[in-house]
Enzyme design. Structure first.
Site, PDB file in Angstrom:
ATOM      1  N   GLU A 207      -8.559   4.215  -2.869  1.00 53.06           N
ATOM      2  CA  GLU A 207      -8.422   2.817  -3.303  1.00 53.06           C
ATOM      3  C   GLU A 207      -9.333   1.950  -2.431  1.00 53.06           C
ATOM      4  OE1 GLU A 207      -4.620   0.750  -2.550  1.00 53.06           O
ATOM      5  OE2 GLU A 207      -4.886  -0.213  -4.499  1.00 53.06           O
TER       6      GLU A 207
ATOM      7  N   SER B 101       0.832  -1.200   0.000  1.00 55.94           N
ATOM      8  CA  SER B 101       0.000   0.000   0.000  1.00 55.94           C
ATOM      9  C   SER B 101       0.876   1.264   0.000  1.00 55.94           C
ATOM     10  CB  SER B 101      -0.893  -0.010   1.241  1.00 55.94           C
ATOM     11  OG  SER B 101      -0.085  -0.015   2.391  1.00 55.94           O
TER      12      SER B 101
ATOM     13  N   CYS C 246      -3.763  -4.271  -8.105  1.00 56.24           N
ATOM     14  CA  CYS C 246      -3.316  -2.884  -8.233  1.00 56.24           C
ATOM     15  C   CYS C 246      -3.571  -2.369  -9.646  1.00 56.24           C
ATOM     16  CB  CYS C 246      -1.848  -2.763  -7.886  1.00 56.24           C
ATOM     17  SG  CYS C 246      -0.811  -3.572  -9.090  1.00 56.24           S
TER      18      CYS C 246
END
Ligand code: NAD
Length: 502
Positions: free
Chosen positions: A402, A235, A291
């Site tokens: 996200e 992250s 991702c």
């Protein structure tokens, strides 16, 4: 359909791999749970800093001999590892489904992409060649050689437990470095299996080490004076604040790949059925935990009046929600299942709270993934169905942050320029896709968009092993990327020799 046979029947007691030995850790043990059926499949240690230090010492000691081994001999280890990975392909894939939750098809895809890294690294004798120029001055030649640096640390995320550490491992050791890998403690089994196969492939003791653990191992890796560089994927807060800044402070090379928020742009001339099909795997594959997953779908009205744009928007939004509602959900070892659970109940809860925010901020929830029935062979804890919001605006939380789950946000932009501005207003820059039949628009998009990986009529813009896995803005911290020539340069230092003979 039937559930494929599970390769793990009893919980595995995972160990660390240090200096060619499998050793118990003194750290506390955590359960690794199969998120589909709630069964404990392994116990993983959270290793101590002292154990990590032992691994670094072993890697440091092994470096002198390993770097002297001819590149071709190191490449032969990669050939043997590739063969062993192929022989164990199906078992490795099923393990990923058991430890992560993704479907068996997604796992097989991950195994294939991981093996490709090893295949490309077999070319290291050519890939790490230097350069030379005769007569830089009269009778003086100059040449550049690439040399390994020493011990590297490699840290993986939970969403690709098999493939992501392989973006680095084969390149790091084929170039002559030694490594300590820290898998995600959430799903570490794949990395243990790869290390077992590397041992069988003849990688010498100390060259390849695995230390299970969490934050303290990462902090120690960043601090350790004998670690020359760190390759991290995870992250953004950890990539930037812990790894990138930490490596800067301690003078290490670093690749720090962070989070993402990816947009898919649909132009008026897009092939709609093909676009929707590509979007389904992009938005909902891996339960949205990629991702490179797109999560904002922008319907662009370039050249249309407002009525035409609205009609086009309706067609795209309806087709998207309709297709999402048909995705079959369940245990990924059932080959008919198209989407598995999230990694665990906490992640499901996190995504559910984003859905609540989406509703509270005015998004129109047209498909609610919280409402669906889990198949009988599963436990509901980590399952969340595909979710679709319409009428989302760029300022809403679900459009900005996200979410990392199966949530799609359908948005509108009057023209391509406005769509690109939306992408640029977002702090991330990992990937973006455009769906169009118009080369001029596609070229404009590719030229202007500040994202590292661009898809043109492709939903998941995943670079192959011979290209760098790029990323910009808050999605990447560093200079050289993983994979391809970039990573060969990351794992080698350039030395220049200027030579004259009297
Ligand atoms: P994460 O950042 O929570 O964990 C990544 C690794 O860092 C793990 O090994 C974990 O044990 C360790 N870690 C976690 N918190 C830490 C802390 N505070 N200090 C030190 N170490 C810590 O990420 P994750 O949840 O495992 O993975 C999902 C994230 O990874 C998403 O944001 C996703 O976009 C990103 N990701 C990015 C890429 C890319 O190429 N850019 C690829 C895959 C995943």
């Amino acid at each position: 359909m039937a559930i494929l046979e599970e390769p793990i029947q009893e919980p595995l007691e995972l160990q660390n791999y240090i200096d060619g030995e499998w050793v118990d850790s003194e750290g506390e043990l955590r359960d690794v749970v199969n998120p589909a059926n709630g069964r404990v499949i392994a116990h993983v240690p959270i290793s101590t800093e002292a154990e990590f230090d032992q691994a670094v010492a072993a890697a440091q000691a092994a470096f002198a001999d390993w770097r002297r081994m001819p590149a071709l001999a190191r490449a032969r280890c990669m050939f043997r590892l590739k063969e062993l990975l192929e022989e164990n392909f199906e078992e490795l894939s099923r393990i990923q489904t058991m430890e992560h939750g993704k479907t068996i098809d997604e796992s097989r895809g991950e195994t294939r992409r991981g093996i490709e890294m090893v295949e490309v690294a077999t070319g290291i004798p050519t890939l790490m060649m230097g350069q030379n120029l005769e007569d830089v001055a009269a009778g003086i030649d100059e040449y550049l050689i690439r040399q390994p640096l020493g011990v590297f640390g490699i840290i993986g995320p939970y969403n690709f437990p098999f493939m992501v550490p392989l973006w680095f491992i084969p390149f790091a050791i084929a170039t002559g470095n030694t490594i300590v890998v820290k898998p995600s403690s959430e799903d570490p089994i794949s990395q243990i299996k790869i290390a077992e196969l590397a041992e069988e492939a003849g990688v010498p003791a100390g060259v390849y080490n695995v230390v299970n653990g969490g934050r303290s191992v990462v902090s120690r890796m960043v601090q350790h004076p004998d670690i020359k560089g760190v390759a991290f994927v995870g992250s953004t807060p950890v990539a930037r604040d812990v790894v990138y800044k930490g490596c800067g402070a301690t003078g290490k090379r670093v690749i720090a790949q962070g989070g993402a928020k990816n947009f898919a742009i649909v132009m008026p001339d897009a092939d709609l059925p093909a676009t929707i099909a590509a979007c389904m795997t992009s938005f909902y594959g891996n339960a949205g935990q990629r991702c490179l997953a797109n999560s904002n779908l922008v319907v662009v009205g370039e050249g249309m009046n407002p009525q035409e744009h609205q009609a086009f928007y309706r067609r795209v939004a309806d087709a998207f929600a309709e297709a999402a509602s048909k995705i079959s959900i369940g245990y990924g070892l059932d080959e008919s299942v198209q989407m598995g659970p999230l990694r665990d109940a906490a992640k499901k809860q996190r995504v559910a709270s984003y859905i609540e925010k989406g509703v509270a901020e005015g998004g129109k929830l047209v498909l609610d993934g919280r409402q669906f029935t889990v198949p009988g062979n599963c436990v509901p804890d980590a399952f969340l169905g595909p979710t679709v919001f319409e009428d989302v605006t760029p300022d809403m939380t679900i459009a900005r942050e996200e979410v990392f789950g199966p949530v799609g946000a359908v948005m509108k932009a009057a023209n391509l320029d406005e769509a690109i501005q939306m992408i640029h207003a977002n702090p991330f820059g990992n990937a973006a896709s455009i769906f169009t039949g118009n080369g001029k628009w596609a070229r404009e998009f590719q030229h202007r968009v500040e994202c590292g990986n661009i898809g043109i009529n492709i939903g998941i813009a995943a670079p192959m092993a011979m290209f760098p896995f790029s990323g910009m803005k808050d999605s990447f911290f560093g200079v050289l990327h993983g994979q391809g020539q970039d990573v060969v340069r990351f794992f080698t230092e350039s030395k220049v020799v200027v030579q004259r003979w009297f």
